[in-house]
Design a protein around this motif. Structure first.
Motif, PDB file in Angstrom:
ATOM      1  N   ALA A 189       0.842  -1.200   0.000  1.00 31.63           N
ATOM      2  CA  ALA A 189       0.000   0.000   0.000  1.00 31.63           C
ATOM      3  C   ALA A 189       0.878   1.253   0.000  1.00 31.63           C
ATOM      4  O   ALA A 189       0.569   2.247  -0.678  1.00 31.63           O
ATOM      5  N   PHE A 190       1.970   1.214   0.748  1.00 31.37           N
ATOM      6  CA  PHE A 190       2.931   2.319   0.783  1.00 31.37           C
ATOM      7  C   PHE A 190       3.521   2.544  -0.615  1.00 31.37           C
ATOM      8  O   PHE A 190       3.617   3.680  -1.096  1.00 31.37           O
ATOM      9  N   ARG A 191       3.886   1.476  -1.291  1.00 29.72           N
ATOM     10  CA  ARG A 191       4.432   1.577  -2.649  1.00 29.72           C
ATOM     11  C   ARG A 191       3.393   2.149  -3.613  1.00 29.72           C
ATOM     12  O   ARG A 191       3.703   2.970  -4.485  1.00 29.72           O
ATOM     13  N   PHE A 192       2.140   1.740  -3.458  1.00 31.13           N
ATOM     14  CA  PHE A 192       1.058   2.246  -4.311  1.00 31.13           C
ATOM     15  C   PHE A 192       0.877   3.747  -4.086  1.00 31.13           C
ATOM     16  O   PHE A 192       0.625   4.516  -5.014  1.00 31.13           O
ATOM     17  N   GLY A 193       1.023   4.171  -2.830  1.00 25.66           N
ATOM     18  CA  GLY A 193       0.938   5.595  -2.523  1.00 25.66           C
ATOM     19  C   GLY A 193       2.042   6.390  -3.187  1.00 25.66           C
ATOM     20  O   GLY A 193       1.801   7.482  -3.723  1.00 25.66           O
ATOM     21  N   VAL A 194       3.262   5.875  -3.175  1.00 28.77           N
ATOM     22  CA  VAL A 194       4.375   6.554  -3.828  1.00 28.77           C
ATOM     23  C   VAL A 194       4.115   6.678  -5.327  1.00 28.77           C
ATOM     24  O   VAL A 194       4.390   7.721  -5.934  1.00 28.77           O
ATOM     25  N   ALA A 195       3.567   5.629  -5.929  1.00 33.13           N
ATOM     26  CA  ALA A 195       3.229   5.692  -7.353  1.00 33.13           C
ATOM     27  C   ALA A 195       2.197   6.779  -7.618  1.00 33.13           C
ATOM     28  O   ALA A 195       2.290   7.517  -8.610  1.00 33.13           O
ATOM     29  N   ALA A 196       1.223   6.914  -6.734  1.00 31.89           N
ATOM     30  CA  ALA A 196       0.182   7.932  -6.911  1.00 31.89           C
ATOM     31  C   ALA A 196       0.738   9.335  -6.731  1.00 31.89           C
ATOM     32  O   ALA A 196       0.340  10.264  -7.446  1.00 31.89           O
ATOM     33  N   GLY A 197       1.655   9.512  -5.786  1.00 34.33           N
ATOM     34  CA  GLY A 197       2.275  10.819  -5.621  1.00 34.33           C
ATOM     35  C   GLY A 197       3.022  11.240  -6.866  1.00 34.33           C
ATOM     36  O   GLY A 197       2.960  12.401  -7.294  1.00 34.33           O
ATOM     37  N   ALA A 198       3.726  10.291  -7.492  1.00 32.33           N
ATOM     38  CA  ALA A 198       4.439  10.581  -8.739  1.00 32.33           C
ATOM     39  C   ALA A 198       3.462  10.859  -9.868  1.00 32.33           C
ATOM     40  O   ALA A 198       3.677  11.755 -10.690  1.00 32.33           O
ATOM     41  N   ALA A 199       2.371  10.106  -9.912  1.00 30.91           N
ATOM     42  CA  ALA A 199       1.372  10.306 -10.966  1.00 30.91           C
ATOM     43  C   ALA A 199       0.727  11.679 -10.863  1.00 30.91           C
ATOM     44  O   ALA A 199       0.400  12.306 -11.876  1.00 30.91           O
ATOM     45  N   ALA A 200       0.564  12.175  -9.633  1.00 37.94           N
ATOM     46  CA  ALA A 200      -0.087  13.470  -9.444  1.00 37.94           C
ATOM     47  C   ALA A 200       0.733  14.608 -10.027  1.00 37.94           C
ATOM     48  O   ALA A 200       0.175  15.548 -10.603  1.00 37.94           O
ATOM     49  N   VAL A 201       2.050  14.551  -9.886  1.00 37.25           N
ATOM     50  CA  VAL A 201       2.867  15.675 -10.348  1.00 37.25           C
ATOM     51  C   VAL A 201       3.011  15.701 -11.865  1.00 37.25           C
ATOM     52  O   VAL A 201       3.522  16.670 -12.426  1.00 37.25           O
ATOM     53  N   LEU A 202       2.549  14.651 -12.538  1.00 37.82           N
ATOM     54  CA  LEU A 202       2.563  14.649 -13.999  1.00 37.82           C
ATOM     55  C   LEU A 202       1.530  15.607 -14.574  1.00 37.82           C
ATOM     56  O   LEU A 202       1.631  16.021 -15.735  1.00 37.82           O
ATOM     57  N   ASN A 203       0.522  15.945 -13.754  1.00 37.53           N
ATOM     58  CA  ASN A 203      -0.597  16.750 -14.232  1.00 37.53           C
ATOM     59  C   ASN A 203      -0.473  18.186 -13.751  1.00 37.53           C
ATOM     60  O   ASN A 203      -0.068  18.441 -12.615  1.00 37.53           O
TER      61      ASN A 203
END
Length: 310
Positions: free
Chosen positions: A274-288
């Protein structure tokens, strides 16, 4: 299906603009206007729903801008419980200067609450349901510092794990009650809470682990921007680097991180995954740019790139 309730005491209408260059005094014509419902809990709900879960948003809104926020929530098809207040819902702005790539953010303090208004929030939360209750955002003026602690007490009686993402008095008051499931401070918020610089990663780890050992929160996830993230658990601390992506905006990265992490936990993933999934989402957010938050397809694309924590 995964489900959560979210609480946003101090929501905002988020407005994003782009300009060629920022000047003082002169009128600047903007482009690429973007309006969205915002505030921590609302942002968490938006990403949680994108990932395929159900979210009910509890939020306070009022004044002339309140109906505009309500309408934006309806456009995003979010299930909502509005708690009416007299004060005007705040409007936050993010301005991207294209020439430099710098982003300027203007965030009002928000309206003041009466005693009756914040007590009405507690009364509505007594009906909350879901796998988790996510309380996110700052405490507005007039709301007591122990408010999130009171929410934690209500959630404990309902058997709903509480997740808290706040700062200053809100974070302190929530932790004072103890028994939280997860908190997600940024590194700046954790520094403010402990009153120390936390210059080394070992210092960050010790500060987060102290909260876990004190029984204030079972897990502590600390987001550190380009330096990655740290997760404190009863078994020790885990550290993940930030993914290298072409960042367009830092707005909503922490909320996206939290939404994805809670979604994964609602799906019975391990705390590490779940922690790893959160890190992926944080990175995905800054793409936008602006306030678009993380998109589900980008989160799932980036997730395999997140290593196992150190």
């Amino acid at each position: 299906m995964p489900s959560v309730s979210t609480l946003t005491l101090n929501p905002t209408i988020d407005v994003a603009y782009e300009v060629g260059q920022v000047y003082h005094t002169r009128k600047m014509r903007t482009e690429a206007e973007f309006y969205s419902p915002g505030g921590g809990g609302i942002n968490v709900a938006r990403v949680f729903v994108r990932l395929g879960g159900n979210a009910r948003s509890y939020y306070a809104s009022g004044g002339a801008t309140g109906p505009a926020l309500d309408g934006l929530l309806d456009l995003h098809q979010l299930v909502r419980n509005r708690i009416p207040i007299q004060g005007h819902t705040r409007v936050s702005s993010a301005v991207l200067e294209r020439e430099t790539g710098k982003e300027y953010r203007f965030v009002p303090q928000g309206p003041s609450f009466t005693s009756a208004e914040w007590q009405a929030c507690l009364e509505q939360l007594a009906q909350a349901k879901g796998d988790f209750l996510v309380a996110s955002g700052s405490l507005p003026p007039g709301v007591p510092e122990d408010f999130y602690g009171r929410v934690a007490t209500i959630m404990a009686t309902r058997g709903i794990p509480m997740v808290l993402d706040s700062s200053g008095p809100g974070l302190k008051g929530g932790l004072a009650e103890g028994g939280l499931f997860l908190i997600k401070p940024s590194i700046g918020e954790l520094r403010q809470f402990v009153g120390e610089d936390l210059a080394a990663i070992e210092d960050v780890s010790e500060a987060a682990m102290a909260i876990v050992r004190a029984g204030q929160s079972r897990y502590v996830a600390v987001t550190m921007g380009h330096e990655g993230a740290l997760l404190a658990t009863p078994d020790g601390a885990q550290i993940l680097p930030a993914l290298e992506v072409d960042a367009k905006s830092a707005v909503g990265a922490g909320d996206s991180f939290l939404a994805a992490m809670v979604f994964a936990l609602s799906c019975s993933w391990s705390i590490t995954d779940a922690f790893r999934f959160g890190v992926a989402a944080g990175a995905a957010a800054v793409l936008n740019p602006g306030h678009d938050l993380a998109q589900a397809e980008e989160i799932r694309r980036l997730y395999p790139q997140v290593p196992q924590p150190a």
